[in-house]
Motif scaffolding. Sequence first.
Motif, mmCIF file in Angstrom:
data_model
loop_
_atom_site.group_PDB
_atom_site.id
_atom_site.type_symbol
_atom_site.label_atom_id
_atom_site.label_comp_id
_atom_site.label_asym_id
_atom_site.label_seq_id
_atom_site.Cartn_x
_atom_site.Cartn_y
_atom_site.Cartn_z
ATOM 1 N N PRO A 158 51.654 48.444 -24.695
ATOM 2 C CA PRO A 158 52.829 49.200 -25.126
ATOM 3 C C PRO A 158 52.488 50.203 -26.235
ATOM 4 O O PRO A 158 51.696 49.909 -27.129
ATOM 5 N N TYR A 159 53.086 51.362 -26.159
ATOM 6 C CA TYR A 159 52.894 52.414 -27.152
ATOM 7 C C TYR A 159 53.628 52.034 -28.428
ATOM 8 O O TYR A 159 54.793 51.682 -28.392
ATOM 9 N N LYS A 160 52.957 52.081 -29.557
ATOM 10 C CA LYS A 160 53.569 51.676 -30.817
ATOM 11 C C LYS A 160 53.705 52.835 -31.799
ATOM 12 O O LYS A 160 53.780 52.637 -32.995
ATOM 13 N N GLY A 161 53.739 54.048 -31.302
ATOM 14 C CA GLY A 161 53.911 55.198 -32.190
ATOM 15 C C GLY A 161 52.580 55.761 -32.620
ATOM 16 O O GLY A 161 51.526 55.377 -32.142
ATOM 17 N N GLY A 162 52.658 56.706 -33.543
ATOM 18 C CA GLY A 162 51.437 57.335 -34.018
ATOM 19 C C GLY A 162 51.153 58.605 -33.247
ATOM 20 O O GLY A 162 52.059 59.308 -32.818
ATOM 21 N N GLN A 163 49.904 58.879 -33.075
ATOM 22 C CA GLN A 163 49.483 60.116 -32.419
ATOM 23 C C GLN A 163 49.906 60.130 -30.956
ATOM 24 O O GLN A 163 49.622 59.179 -30.229
#
Length: 107
Positions: free
Chosen positions: A16-21
């Motif tokens: 899962p994508y957790k933010g950031g770039q």
Amino acid sequence: MANLIKAIKVDMTHIPYKGGQPKKALALTGTKRGGLPSDAPTIVEAGVPNMVLENNIGISAPPGMPRDIVDRLHKAFAAAVALPATRKKLEKTGVMIRPMSRPRFTA
């Protein structure tokens, strides 16, 4: 995700994508490109036939709500989504705006 893994016959792990770039999109799950500025193809265009994953976002009310209130709420939400500033914000996040009638949404 399980349907995609099965359709393309590969072994992968969903992280899962957790933010950031921001990462580059490999493919879009809808029936057409839109919303986000991306050169990514749809999953079907990328070679996975019959793979479409879309979500509907809507507002619901308790059973038995008076019809006149339901009508007013429907008109108010439709008007809000039609505002250029609202459309721009939603489309910037990748949301493709496709208003539906109440009967179609509840079908």
